[in-house]
Design an enzyme around this catalytic site. Structure first.
Site, short mmCIF file in Angstrom:
data_model
loop_
_atom_site.label_atom_id
_atom_site.label_comp_id
_atom_site.label_asym_id
_atom_site.label_seq_id
_atom_site.Cartn_x
_atom_site.Cartn_y
_atom_site.Cartn_z
N HIS A 312 0.95 -1.13 -0.07
CA HIS A 312 0.07 0.01 -0.03
C HIS A 312 0.86 1.08 -0.07
CE1 HIS A 312 -3.24 2.81 0.99
NE2 HIS A 312 -4.01 1.68 0.73
N ASP A 369 -7.83 -5.46 -0.02
CA ASP A 369 -8.45 -6.31 -0.87
C ASP A 369 -8.21 -7.87 -0.67
OD1 ASP A 369 -9.80 -4.40 -2.51
OD2 ASP A 369 -7.68 -3.69 -3.10
N1 CMC Z 1 4.12 -7.70 -4.39
C1 CMC Z 1 5.40 -7.74 -4.63
N2 CMC Z 1 6.12 -6.45 -4.83
C2 CMC Z 1 5.40 -5.48 -4.59
C3 CMC Z 1 3.98 -5.44 -4.08
C4 CMC Z 1 3.50 -6.59 -4.23
N3 CMC Z 1 2.03 -6.68 -3.96
N4 CMC Z 1 3.62 -4.04 -3.95
C5 CMC Z 1 4.70 -3.31 -4.16
N5 CMC Z 1 5.93 -4.19 -4.48
C6 CMC Z 1 7.44 -3.77 -4.54
C7 CMC Z 1 7.74 -2.95 -5.92
O1 CMC Z 1 8.03 -3.89 -6.84
C8 CMC Z 1 8.69 -2.10 -5.44
O2 CMC Z 1 9.96 -2.78 -5.48
P1 CMC Z 1 11.48 -2.18 -5.45
O3 CMC Z 1 11.32 -0.85 -4.82
O4 CMC Z 1 12.35 -3.41 -5.04
O5 CMC Z 1 11.31 -1.92 -7.02
C9 CMC Z 1 8.04 -1.51 -3.93
O6 CMC Z 1 7.56 -2.64 -3.42
C10 CMC Z 1 7.45 -0.33 -3.79
O7 CMC Z 1 6.22 -0.41 -4.72
P2 CMC Z 1 5.62 0.71 -5.44
O8 CMC Z 1 4.71 -0.26 -6.68
O9 CMC Z 1 6.59 1.73 -5.98
O10 CMC Z 1 4.75 1.16 -4.26
P3 CMC Z 1 3.45 2.17 -4.58
O11 CMC Z 1 3.42 2.91 -3.09
O12 CMC Z 1 3.46 2.82 -5.98
O13 CMC Z 1 2.05 1.01 -4.82
C11 CMC Z 1 0.39 -0.52 -4.71
C12 CMC Z 1 1.49 0.65 -4.17
C13 CMC Z 1 -0.72 -0.88 -3.80
C14 CMC Z 1 0.05 -0.06 -6.14
C15 CMC Z 1 1.34 -1.68 -4.81
O14 CMC Z 1 1.72 -2.11 -3.50
C16 CMC Z 1 0.64 -2.98 -5.41
O15 CMC Z 1 0.75 -3.07 -6.75
N6 CMC Z 1 0.06 -3.98 -4.58
C17 CMC Z 1 -0.76 -5.01 -5.40
C18 CMC Z 1 -2.04 -4.22 -5.75
C19 CMC Z 1 -3.04 -4.09 -4.72
O16 CMC Z 1 -3.22 -4.90 -3.69
N7 CMC Z 1 -3.67 -2.85 -4.81
C20 CMC Z 1 -4.92 -2.38 -3.87
C21 CMC Z 1 -4.52 -1.38 -2.78
S1 CMC Z 1 -5.22 -1.36 -1.37
C22 CMC Z 1 -6.99 -0.89 -1.96
C23 CMC Z 1 -6.75 0.71 -2.56
O17 CMC Z 1 -6.89 1.63 -1.49
O18 CMC Z 1 -6.85 0.60 -3.59
#
Ligand code: CMC
Length: 435
Positions: A312, A369
Site C-alpha cells: 500500500h 483487498d
Molecule cells: N508484490 C510484490 N512486490 C510489491 C508489491 C506486491 N504486491 N507491492 C509493491 N511491491 C514492491 C515493488 O516492486 C517495489 O519494489 P522495488 O522498490 O524493489 O522496486 C516496492 O515494493 C514499492 O512498490 P511501488 O509500486 O513503488 O509502491 P506504490 O506505493 O507505488 O504502490 C500499490 C502501491 C498498492 C499499487 C502496490 O503495493 C501494489 O501494486 N500492490 C498490489 C495491488 C493491490 O493490492 N492494490 C490494492 C491497494 S489497497 C486498496 C486501494 O486503496 O486501492
C-alpha cells in the site's frame, strides 16, 4: 537543494535553497502532527516547481474527514477508530458521519434513512439505458456510465438543495445501479428496490431475488455486507478520491465527478485488486496450491506477478481493514458452514510473506483487498462485481470529499505543472523533405 526547517519542534517555516536562491516558505501542521511545506509561492518566487510522480509527497488539500497513520496501521473516520465503527455502526450511520462530521442522533439517522429509502428507484428511462450495453460488459464501466447518466436526469442548477438531493440520490441509487448492472450481465429481469428492507438487505435482494423466486436475506450476510461497506467508506486522498476532487475542481457536477472516480477505482492497482486477488488464489489452487512458489514469483523482478492484495502507498504496517476482514472472513465462513480452500491458501501466502525478507524490507502487508474477495464469494457475489461492492462502499467518502472540496476557499482548479523533456524549438520541414 537544501531544505531546513526553522524553529525546530514548532516548525513554522522552511527554507529551500537552490542555485544560490533561497526562499522561505510556511509550514502547516495538521491536528495529528503531520507537517507540510506550503509551496504555493515557490514558482512565483523562484521559477521552480516540484516534481513528485504519483504524488507520494504532495498534499493536495487540507481535509478533516479521514486520518491514516500508515506506519502504525491506524485508520479513523472523523476521529473515530475504524475498529469501533466496524463493530458498532451501520453503513448509513458511517455515511452520515463522513458527510456531516458527527455521529447522527437517532432522529437524524431515522430521517436520513427515510430519505435514502425514498430515492432508491431509478427512472424507467435509466433502467432501459442498461439495454444498450453488451451483456458481457464488466459492471464497473456499466456503473460509471450509469452514474454519469444520472447527470442527464437531474440537471437543475447547483443550489444547496439540489446539491443535497444529488447526495441522497447517489447514495440511494448506487446499490440499485450496481444490482442492475449484475442482472443485466445475467440476462435476468431487474428486481426493483423494496422500501421495507435496510440498505444492505435491499441490495442483496436486488442481486439475488428473481421474479420467480423470493430471496430470504440472511442477517449474517447482510451484516457482512454492512461491514464491508463501512471498511471501504473512505480512505482519504487515494487515486479515485483524488480523481473525484480533480474533476469536481473544474466545477463539474457531483454525478460526473463520482463517475470519474468509479473509473479510477476499476484499475487493478486500486479497487480492481480485489478481483485480482481471487483470480490469483484460483490460479494458485489450480496449479496445486503451492503458495511458496507464487511468493517467489512475486519477488522476482523479471516476473510481472505481484502478490495482489499486498502493499500500500500509505500503510507500511498491517492495513487495519485487512485485520478486521481476516477475522470476519473466518467468522462468516464458519457461520455459513463453508470451508474455503482459497482462504487456506490466502493464509498460507500471508504466513510466508510476513516472514520473508523481501516483504519485510519492502514493508508489504495485506491490504483491504486481500481478504474481502473471499467474503464476497461466500456471499455469492460474482468475481466481476467485487470492485462494484468497493464502489458502493466508497460512495459516502467520495461525496464527503467532493463537498469538502467545494466548500474549501483554498480550492482552485486542479492543474499540475510538468518538467518538459521533449524537443526544443525546431524548424518545420515540408513533407517532401522529411526522412
Ligand atoms: N508484490 C510484490 N512486490 C510489491 C508489491 C506486491 N504486491 N507491492 C509493491 N511491491 C514492491 C515493488 O516492486 C517495489 O519494489 P522495488 O522498490 O524493489 O522496486 C516496492 O515494493 C514499492 O512498490 P511501488 O509500486 O513503488 O509502491 P506504490 O506505493 O507505488 O504502490 C500499490 C502501491 C498498492 C499499487 C502496490 O503495493 C501494489 O501494486 N500492490 C498490489 C495491488 C493491490 O493490492 N492494490 C490494492 C491497494 S489497497 C486498496 C486501494 O486503496 O486501492
Amino acid at each position: 537543494m537544501s531544505t531546513q526547517t526553522m524553529k525546530e519542534g514548532t516548525t513554522s517555516s522552511a527554507t529551500i535553497t537552490c542555485d544560490g536562491t533561497s526562499v522561505t516558505l510556511p509550514v502547516v501542521r495538521g491536528s495529528e502532527g503531520e507537517t507540510g511545506i506550503v509551496i504555493e509561492q515557490l514558482r512565483a518566487k523562484t521559477g521552480m516547481i516540484t516534481l513528485d510522480p504519483g504524488f507520494g509527497n504532495s498534499g493536495a488539500c487540507r481535509s478533516a474527514i479521514t486520518f491514516i497513520d500508515g506506519e502504525k496501521g491506524i485508520l479513523r473516520y472523523r476521529g473515530y477508530p475504524i475498529e469501533e465503527l466496524a463493530e458498532k455502526s451501520s453503513f448509513l450511520e458511517v455515511s452520515w458521519l463522513l458527510l456531516f462530521g458527527e455521529l447522527p442522533t437517532r432522529a437524524q439517522l431515522d430521517g436520513f434513512t427515510a430519505e435514502i429509502t425514498r430515492h432508491t428507484l431509478l427512472h424507467e428511462n435509466l433502467r432501459r439505458f442498461f439495454d444498450a450495453l453488451p451483456t458481457d460488459a464488466h459492471p464497473m464501466p456499466v456503473c460509471a456510465a450509469a452514474v454519469a447518466a444520472l447527470a442527464t436526469f437531474y440537471q437543475d442548477p447547483e443550489t444547496d438543495q439540489t446539491q443535497h438531493d444529488a447526495v441522497i440520490r447517489l447514495l440511494a441509487k448506487m446499490p440499485t445501479l450496481a444490482a442492475y448492472s449484475y442482472k443485466h450481465s445475467t440476462g435476468q429481469p431487474f428486481i426493483y428496490p423494496k422500501n421495507r428492507l435496510d440498505y444492505s438487505s435491499n441490495f442483496l435482494n436486488m442481486m439475488f431475488a428473481t421474479p420467480a423466486e423470493d430471496y430470504a436475506v440472511d442477517p449474517v450476510l447482510a451484516r457482512a455486507v454492512e461491514l464491508l461497506l463501512i471498511l471501504h467508506a473512505d480512505h482519504e486522498q487515494n487515486c479515485s478520491t483524488s480523481t473525484v476532487r480533480v474533476v469536481g475542481s473544474s466545477r463539474a457536477n457531483l454525478f460526473a465527478s463520482v463517475s470519474a472516480g468509479i473509473s479510477a477505482l476499476w484499475g487493478p492497482l486500486h479497487g480492481g485488486a480485489n478481483q485480482q486477488v481471487i483470480e490469483m488464489l484460483e490460479h494458485i489452487e489450480a496449479e496445486g496450491g503451492d503458495a511458496q512458489k507464487f511468493v517467489d514469483r512475486a519477488k522476482d523482478k523479471k516476473d510481472n506477478s505481484r502478490l495482489m492484495g499486498f502493499g500500500h502507498r500509505v500503510y507500511k504496517n498491517y492495513d487495519p481493514r485487512a485485520a478486521i476482514l481476516k477475522k470476519s472472513c473466518n467468522e462468516v465462513l464458519a457461520k455459513l458452514g463453508i470451508r474455503s480452500r482459497k482462504l487456506e491458501i490466502a493464509m498460507q501466502l500471508e504466513g510466508i510473506a510476513l516472514k520473508d525478507d523481501y516483504f519485510i524490507s519492502h514493508k508489504l502487508y495485506p491490504n483491504v483487498d486481500f481478504y474481502s474477495g473471499i467474503i464476497y464469494q461466500a456471499l455469492g457475489v460474482p468475481v466481476n462485481m467485487f470492485t462494484v461492492m468497493f464502489a458502493i462502499g466508497r460512495m459516502p467518502g467520495w461525496i464527503a470529499q467532493w463537498l469538502e472540496m467545494r466548500k474549501d476557499p483554498e480550492t482552485r482548479i486542479a492543474r499540475p505543472r510538468q518538467i518538459y523533456t521533449g524537443a526544443t524549438n525546431r524548424a518545420y520541414l515540408p513533407i517532401e523533405k522529411r526522412g
